[in-house]
Write an enzyme that holds these catalytic residues in place. Structure first.
Site, PDB file in Angstrom:
ATOM      1  N   SER A  31       4.915   5.416   1.987  1.00 32.87           N
ATOM      2  CA  SER A  31       3.873   4.419   2.204  1.00 32.87           C
ATOM      3  C   SER A  31       3.254   4.493   3.579  1.00 32.87           C
ATOM      4  CB  SER A  31       4.483   3.026   2.018  1.00 32.87           C
ATOM      5  OG  SER A  31       3.557   2.012   2.312  1.00 32.87           O
ATOM      6  N   GLY A  50       0.866  -1.177   0.000  1.00 34.34           N
ATOM      7  CA  GLY A  50       0.000   0.000   0.000  1.00 34.34           C
ATOM      8  C   GLY A  50       0.897   1.220   0.000  1.00 34.34           C
ATOM      9  N   THR A  51       1.192   1.752  -1.184  1.00 39.04           N
ATOM     10  CA  THR A  51       2.355   2.611  -1.358  1.00 39.04           C
ATOM     11  C   THR A  51       2.104   3.598  -2.492  1.00 39.04           C
ATOM     12  OG1 THR A  51       3.773   0.764  -0.681  1.00 39.04           O
ATOM     13  CG2 THR A  51       4.869   2.552  -1.821  1.00 39.04           C
ATOM     14  N   ILE A  52       2.876   4.688  -2.509  1.00 39.21           N
ATOM     15  CA  ILE A  52       2.937   5.551  -3.696  1.00 39.21           C
ATOM     16  C   ILE A  52       4.407   5.684  -4.110  1.00 39.21           C
ATOM     17  CG2 ILE A  52       0.878   6.830  -3.093  1.00 39.21           C
ATOM     18  CD1 ILE A  52       4.261   8.593  -2.874  1.00 39.21           C
TER      19      ILE A  52
END
Length: 550
Positions: free
Chosen positions: A372, A353-355
């Protein structure tokens, strides 16, 4: 659908949301550095894409300093709180840490890293850098499909972990119903917190009453935090890891990042003949034999990760040994080019669950940044007073006594995160060729290898490399062997059939499945702006991002 591509000559920003890239390029236009633009982009993402990142999460940086002609790493990951007690958790019958709830929270390290990077390379004031994020949080932003879906997916899970009336619902579902597409979302408490950082400094997040408030809010919901956990947290400057893949030098972040996993995977692939570049096109690699080798190499790299990688401050990681040519030769010898290997040990599934974002400025400065909160809104713990939602990176810790990644006070967990830059052969001193990275949990190192192979083996442009169909090896469940091969349905049917015939368990995924990562990239064409060249910026069509250039 090809990746959105933009070309410019004075700066570029890529990220998984268009409002964030607009903010970043606006900072560049005001004379900001690549670091200023990266913080501005990240801060906006913390507002409009909270399912992937936020002030309560971690960050890993690679920064190309154009003045020193040097690549520098910055580890902005947090540590387990001093009250973490694995023995007590085992006594309660816990086999692993939950993916939601207060026990999964570790110290948020991202904001401290913003301050460290800004102090070294920032040109604009904090007020200018955070202006767009503050405006969007206070004035509101339109609810996007990804935002609405993420809130609805997360709310019942958080209810189970934290009970009714939790902070998540109060902040992200205040009217007790789903958001309507395009409805204005306001986060006033987060706007106030961002405003304090602009006024008082990024350190106020940790060193002021804001840090004390966070520690109390976390302790009140059952996380073993005290004010010193935040006050004493520091980032770490690091020496990036690099390895050569068919002449191109690939750089990433050292452990506790999973960068070593991606480099080891590439090292294994280099032991085999490259695919025919004519078989790489808009639909990606059409060579099932090459995809098979990548899958087999990824399995080995995941097993190696679990055996070797953790917090190097707690247990040294033999990075040189993992990349030693003789070791790679021996590991590659175990790959059968015709059959899938099934006799593998189980591996842990790290939380995801990250950018990912990247920036390049007119002077040639470049940032590759991954940030994240993990698990889609992280732990689910949200403090309505500050608007901060907290990561669940602690869920990646092991509770097995003596495990390399065992939970312990002050320890950093193994992260799936890895930023990257690739340099042309013999031109490392000129700066990066492509700045790139992705989100995607355990698939991140595999995406790294697929993108680098597309660029180097397939002679692909950045848009093709970013948008090509992807595969990813995963375990069906935690602590199971990594044998499931997720593959986008865009792969030709004969390619998937050939992989299945080699013994792979293929799980067909939807077209442009976000579960196989958001990858973004900036190419410095002919050396980029500082060398008289230009920039090509591509964002992943699996995301809500659009590249922004000037």
């Amino acid at each position: 659908m090809p990746a959105p591509l933009a070309r410019g000559s004075r700066g570029a920003v890529v990220a998984p949301h268009h409002l964030a890239t607009v903010a970043g390029v606006r900072v560049l236009a005001r004379g900001g550095s690549a670091v200023d633009a990266a913080i501005a982009t990240n801060a906006v993402l913390a507002v409009v894409l909270p399912s992937g990142c936020g002030l309560g999460g971690d960050a890993f940086w690679l920064v190309w300093d154009p003045e020193d002609r040097r690549l520098i790493g910055l580890n902005g990951s947090g540590r387990a709180p001093a009250g973490a007690d694995p023995t007590a958790l085992r006594a309660r019958g816990m086999a692993r840490l939950p993916r939601r709830g207060p026990l999964s929270v570790t110290v948020p390290g991202a904001v401290r890293s913003w301050g460290d990077a800004h102090a070294r390379w920032g040109r604009l004031s904090r007020e200018e850098v955070l202006a767009d994020a503050i405006e969007l949080a206070g004035g509101g932003f339109p609810a996007s499909p990804a935002f609405v879906a993420a809130v609805e997916l997360t709310a019942p899970v958080v209810d189970t972990a934290l009970g009714p009336g939790n902070g998540f619902r109060r902040v992200y579902r205040p009217d007790g119903r789903p958001w309507r597409l395009g409805e204005r979302v306001r986060l006033p408490a987060l706007a106030r917190t961002l405003g304090r950082l602009a006024d008082e400094g990024f350190g106020a997040f940790y060193d002021s009453d804001l840090g004390e408030r966070q520690a109390k809010a976390l302790a009140d919901v059952g996380a073993p935090f005290v004010p010193g956990d935040l006050r004493d947290h520091r980032s770490t400057w690091t020496e990036p890891l690099t390895a050569v893949y068919r002449g191109a030098r690939v750089a990433t972040h050292p452990p506790n990042s999973s960068g070593i996993v991606g480099l080891q995977l590439l090292g294994l692939l280099e032991r085999f003949e490259p695919p025919d570049p004519r078989r790489f096109g808009a639909a990606g690699s059409g060579d099932p034999g090459w995809i098979h080798l990548g899958i087999e190499a990824a399995k080995i790299a995941l097993v190696e990760r679990d055996r070797e990688v953790g917090d190097p401050d707690a247990t040294p990681v033999d990075v040189a040994g993992m990349l030693d040519p003789s070791r790679l030769d021996a590991l590659a010898a175990g790959i059968d080019p015709t059959r899938a290997r099934l006799d593998l040990p189980p591996v842990r599934t790290l939380v995801s669950g990250t950018i990912y974002l990247a920036t390049v400025d007119q002077a040639g400065g470049a940032v590759s940044l991954i940030q994240s909160n993990a698990a889609g809104f992280g732990s689910g713990v949200v403090d309505p007073e500050t608007g901060i939602h907290y990561q669940s990176r602690g869920a990646s810790f092991s509770l097995v006594p003596g495990h390399r990644n065992e939970l312990a006070p002050g320890r950093r967990t193994l992260h799936s995160l890895l930023p990257a830059m690739t340099f042309r052969a013999g031109a490392e001193h000129r700066g990066p060729w492509v700045v790139h990275g992705s989100m995607g949990g355990d698939v991140q190192p595999q995406i790294l290898a697929q993108v680098v192979s597309a660029l180097v083996d397939g002679d692909a442009d950045v848009a093709s490399a970013v948008s090509a169909p992807r595969w990813g090896v995963e375990a069906a469940e935690d602590d199971m062997p990594p044998l499931v091969v997720a593959a986008e349905g865009r792969f030709p049917a004969d390619v998937l059939a050939a992989l299945a015939a080699r013994g792979h368990a293929i799980e067909r995924r939807p077209t442009f499945d976000a579960g196989l990562g958001h990858c973004h990239a900036i190419e410095l064409v002919d050396g980029g702006p500082a060398a008289g060249g230009t920039l090509a910026a591509a964002t992943d069509p699996r995301s809500e991002g659009l590249p922004a250039v000037r």
